[in-house]
Design an enzyme around this catalytic site. Structure first.
Site, PDB file in Angstrom:
ATOM      1  N   ASP A  57     -32.188  35.575 -27.176  1.00  0.00           N
ATOM      2  CA  ASP A  57     -31.195  35.986 -28.181  1.00  0.00           C
ATOM      3  C   ASP A  57     -29.780  35.964 -27.639  1.00  0.00           C
ATOM      4  O   ASP A  57     -28.818  35.886 -28.403  1.00  0.00           O
ATOM      5  CB  ASP A  57     -31.523  37.383 -28.711  1.00  0.00           C
ATOM      6  CG  ASP A  57     -32.725  37.311 -29.620  1.00  0.00           C
ATOM      7  OD1 ASP A  57     -33.851  37.293 -29.103  1.00  0.00           O
ATOM      8  OD2 ASP A  57     -32.540  37.213 -30.841  1.00  0.00           O
TER       9      ASP A  57
ATOM     10  N   ASN B 169     -34.239  38.895 -24.837  1.00  0.00           N
ATOM     11  CA  ASN B 169     -35.176  38.358 -25.838  1.00  0.00           C
ATOM     12  C   ASN B 169     -35.992  39.538 -26.363  1.00  0.00           C
ATOM     13  O   ASN B 169     -35.828  40.687 -25.914  1.00  0.00           O
ATOM     14  CB  ASN B 169     -36.072  37.275 -25.218  1.00  0.00           C
ATOM     15  CG  ASN B 169     -36.844  36.498 -26.278  1.00  0.00           C
ATOM     16  OD1 ASN B 169     -36.279  36.047 -27.272  1.00  0.00           O
ATOM     17  ND2 ASN B 169     -38.153  36.364 -26.111  1.00  0.00           N
ATOM     18  N   LYS B 170     -36.856  39.253 -27.311  1.00  0.00           N
ATOM     19  CA  LYS B 170     -37.678  40.288 -27.948  1.00  0.00           C
ATOM     20  C   LYS B 170     -38.300  41.237 -26.931  1.00  0.00           C
ATOM     21  O   LYS B 170     -38.782  40.816 -25.885  1.00  0.00           O
ATOM     22  CB  LYS B 170     -38.769  39.594 -28.766  1.00  0.00           C
ATOM     23  CG  LYS B 170     -39.770  40.478 -29.469  1.00  0.00           C
ATOM     24  CD  LYS B 170     -39.153  41.519 -30.353  1.00  0.00           C
ATOM     25  CE  LYS B 170     -38.183  40.949 -31.359  1.00  0.00           C
ATOM     26  NZ  LYS B 170     -37.298  42.006 -31.956  1.00  0.00           N
TER      27      LYS B 170
ATOM     28  N   ARG C 260     -35.014  35.698 -39.451  1.00  0.00           N
ATOM     29  CA  ARG C 260     -34.822  36.267 -38.116  1.00  0.00           C
ATOM     30  C   ARG C 260     -34.989  35.144 -37.096  1.00  0.00           C
ATOM     31  O   ARG C 260     -35.347  34.034 -37.427  1.00  0.00           O
ATOM     32  CB  ARG C 260     -35.739  37.470 -37.844  1.00  0.00           C
ATOM     33  CG  ARG C 260     -37.097  37.487 -38.451  1.00  0.00           C
ATOM     34  CD  ARG C 260     -38.056  36.452 -37.959  1.00  0.00           C
ATOM     35  NE  ARG C 260     -38.149  36.445 -36.514  1.00  0.00           N
ATOM     36  CZ  ARG C 260     -38.481  35.399 -35.799  1.00  0.00           C
ATOM     37  NH1 ARG C 260     -38.775  34.255 -36.384  1.00  0.00           N
ATOM     38  NH2 ARG C 260     -38.545  35.448 -34.493  1.00  0.00           N
ATOM     39  N   GLY C 261     -34.734  35.520 -35.812  1.00  0.00           N
ATOM     40  CA  GLY C 261     -34.673  34.500 -34.771  1.00  0.00           C
ATOM     41  C   GLY C 261     -33.208  34.097 -34.632  1.00  0.00           C
ATOM     42  O   GLY C 261     -32.526  33.853 -35.638  1.00  0.00           O
ATOM     43  N   ALA C 262     -32.738  34.052 -33.375  1.00  0.00           N
ATOM     44  CA  ALA C 262     -31.300  33.936 -33.139  1.00  0.00           C
ATOM     45  C   ALA C 262     -30.627  32.755 -33.866  1.00  0.00           C
ATOM     46  O   ALA C 262     -29.656  32.956 -34.615  1.00  0.00           O
ATOM     47  CB  ALA C 262     -31.050  33.889 -31.635  1.00  0.00           C
TER      48      ALA C 262
ATOM     49  N   ARG D   8     -26.868  42.629 -37.347  1.00  0.00           N
ATOM     50  CA  ARG D   8     -27.695  42.818 -36.146  1.00  0.00           C
ATOM     51  C   ARG D   8     -26.832  42.543 -34.913  1.00  0.00           C
ATOM     52  O   ARG D   8     -26.046  41.588 -34.916  1.00  0.00           O
ATOM     53  CB  ARG D   8     -28.920  41.880 -36.150  1.00  0.00           C
ATOM     54  CG  ARG D   8     -29.931  42.200 -37.252  1.00  0.00           C
ATOM     55  CD  ARG D   8     -31.215  41.400 -37.081  1.00  0.00           C
ATOM     56  NE  ARG D   8     -32.063  41.939 -36.022  1.00  0.00           N
ATOM     57  CZ  ARG D   8     -33.153  41.315 -35.559  1.00  0.00           C
ATOM     58  NH1 ARG D   8     -33.489  40.130 -36.023  1.00  0.00           N
ATOM     59  NH2 ARG D   8     -33.890  41.877 -34.616  1.00  0.00           N
TER      60      ARG D   8
ATOM     61  N   GLN E   4     -44.175  39.541 -34.733  1.00  0.00           N
ATOM     62  CA  GLN E   4     -43.694  38.175 -34.975  1.00  0.00           C
ATOM     63  C   GLN E   4     -44.624  37.136 -34.346  1.00  0.00           C
ATOM     64  O   GLN E   4     -44.745  36.020 -34.844  1.00  0.00           O
ATOM     65  CB  GLN E   4     -42.281  37.984 -34.399  1.00  0.00           C
ATOM     66  CG  GLN E   4     -41.181  38.703 -35.155  1.00  0.00           C
ATOM     67  CD  GLN E   4     -40.903  40.085 -34.597  1.00  0.00           C
ATOM     68  OE1 GLN E   4     -41.808  40.733 -34.067  1.00  0.00           O
ATOM     69  NE2 GLN E   4     -39.682  40.552 -34.731  1.00  0.00           N
TER      70      GLN E   4
HETATM   71  O1  MRU Z   1     -36.176  40.415 -33.933  1.00  0.00           O
HETATM   72  P1  MRU Z   1     -36.316  38.927 -34.015  1.00  0.00           P
HETATM   73  O2  MRU Z   1     -37.608  38.497 -34.658  1.00  0.00           O
HETATM   74  O3  MRU Z   1     -35.117  38.284 -34.662  1.00  0.00           O
HETATM   75  O4  MRU Z   1     -36.364  38.449 -32.508  1.00  0.00           O
HETATM   76  C1  MRU Z   1     -36.433  37.072 -32.248  1.00  0.00           C
HETATM   77  C2  MRU Z   1     -36.583  36.714 -30.821  1.00  0.00           C
HETATM   78  O5  MRU Z   1     -36.578  37.536 -29.943  1.00  0.00           O
HETATM   79  C3  MRU Z   1     -36.656  35.235 -30.501  1.00  0.00           C
HETATM   80  O6  MRU Z   1     -37.432  35.018 -29.373  1.00  0.00           O
HETATM   81  C4  MRU Z   1     -35.241  34.703 -30.247  1.00  0.00           C
HETATM   82  O7  MRU Z   1     -34.390  35.029 -31.314  1.00  0.00           O
HETATM   83  C5  MRU Z   1     -35.209  33.258 -30.012  1.00  0.00           C
HETATM   84  S1  MRU Z   1     -35.488  32.342 -31.473  1.00  0.00           S
HETATM   85  C6  MRU Z   1     -35.397  30.689 -31.191  1.00  0.00           C
END
Ligand code: MRU
Length: 353
Positions: free
Chosen positions: A239, A249-250, A46-48, A89, A198
């Site tokens: 994201d 973002n999250k 996970r993470g963009a 996603r 996270q």
């Molecule tokens: O649901 P996730 O864990 O994939 O969400 C991730 C985030 O919101 C991060 O802050 C974002 O992807 C940036 S990662 C460099």
């Protein structure tokens, strides 16, 4: 290197299963397109940026799976896999960016490839280029952002925008890694990041591994910690960033940005060019992922809500550009007005990918 999130060697894609952290550090192989889709959907990866890199290699996994005999069969398998992985996603634009790069590569191969081997080599080179690019730009981003942190600062972050969210060095955490490498002494406060933690499971773990001073707080403590004067800077990832600077973002990031504004604390986003959506003028149309209600009512095994309760579980929120002090990118720190600075950045940098 803080952490190597995924690996590609001898045609095998492996990832750290992030759902097991911080209790267990385990690599798993993704052997089919379903494995890749499920790993992204279930947040094993996970993470963009990491989702994008994983999906690029996922296209190869999908080709390998069908054992194509001709270039045409390979191309069909790659296209179908790319379409399928795009449904995993919706919010992180890096997923679509990486798959588009793979599709673009495929359209070149349609003319030039004579065999399934040619297609494989072409796609593999493109996926490796996406991976290498991510590693490099995270370091560039860290260099540009490190100066935001001064000796003695407290820095708050939300979710995980670290090595685990990218190939290996992070975006928001790259700023911290680089400041730490430069000898700056500072303290990080990591929001736990409900409902999937996270921040607690990944950011706190990652920074602890890197021997950076990190303190874990619950999301609802951020206001008080700011009021106590412990935070001088907020840095989070993103994201998807619209052309006017609105940034998804999250879930919870928007609230943190509002708190930062109320306490006169600068709020920065750190993200690479692949996180900007050139088709989105403002954040209003960014698709927000809704996730399973059980993440809220049965998080990590314990039931914490009544049976049959209605639940709303948006996984992301959008922070309006007016709350953002600057955006740290591989091309420098973009400042308001963002419509102009983003336009200039993208016209210089997105051509170089
Ligand atoms: O649901 P996730 O864990 O994939 O969400 C991730 C985030 O919101 C991060 O802050 C974002 O992807 C940036 S990662 C460099």
């Amino acid at each position: 290197v803080p952490v190597k999130t995924l690996d590609w060697s001898d045609g095998v894609l492996s990832i750290i299963d992030q759902t097991l952290l911080p209790i267990e550090f385990k690599h798993i192989d993704l052997k089919s397109r379903e494995d890749v889709w499920t790993a992204i959907k279930e947040l094993k990866v996970r993470g963009a940026p990491a989702i994008g890199v994983c999906a690029a290699f996922g296209v190869l996994v999908g080709v390998h799976e069908v054992n194509p005999q001709t270039s045409a069969e390979s191309i069909t398998a790659a296209c179908e896999t790319a379409d399928y992985l795009a449904t995993s996603r919706p919010t992180a634009v890096n997923l679509f960016w990486a798959l588009d790069r793979m599709r673009h590569c495929l359209s070149g191969l349609e003319d030039s490839a004579n065999s399934s081997d040619d297609v494989w080599k072409g796609l593999e080179a493109e996926a490796i280029a996406i991976w290498d690019h991510d590693r490099k730009i995270c370091r560039d981003l860290g260099k540009h952002g490190a100066a935001l942190i001064s000796d003695g600062d407290g820095v708050l972050t939300h979710c995980n925008a670290g090595g685990l969210a990218t190939s290996d060095y992070g975006t928001a955490l790259a700023v911290m890694y680089k400041a730490h490498e430069n000898g700056t002494s500072f303290q990080v406060f990591a929001d736990e990041t409900r409902p999937l933690l996270q921040g607690a499971r990944l950011t706190a773990w990652e920074l602890q591994q890197a021997k950076i001073d990190v303190t874990l707080i619950c999301d609802n403590m951020a206001a008080q910690v700011m009021r106590e004067g412990k935070i001088q800077l907020v840095v989070t990832g993103a994201d998807r960033i619209a052309l006017n600077g609105d940034a998804a973002n999250k879930i919870g990031t928007y609230g943190v940005a509002l708190l930062a504004k109320a306490h006169d604390i600068p709020f920065y986003i750190a993200a690479p060019s692949s996180t900007f959506d050139t088709e989105m003028a403002t954040g209003d149309s960014i698709p927000i992922e809704n996730r399973d209600s059980r993440e809220i009512t049965h998080g990590f095994g314990a039931q914490t809500g009544p049976d049959d309760i209605q639940v709303y579980n948006p996984a992301f929120d959008v922070t309006p550009n007016s709350l953002i002090s600057g955006i740290v990118t591989e091309g420098g720190v973009l400042m308001p007005p963002f419509t102009e600075s983003i336009h200039q950045f993208l016209s210089e940098y997105s051509l170089h990918v």
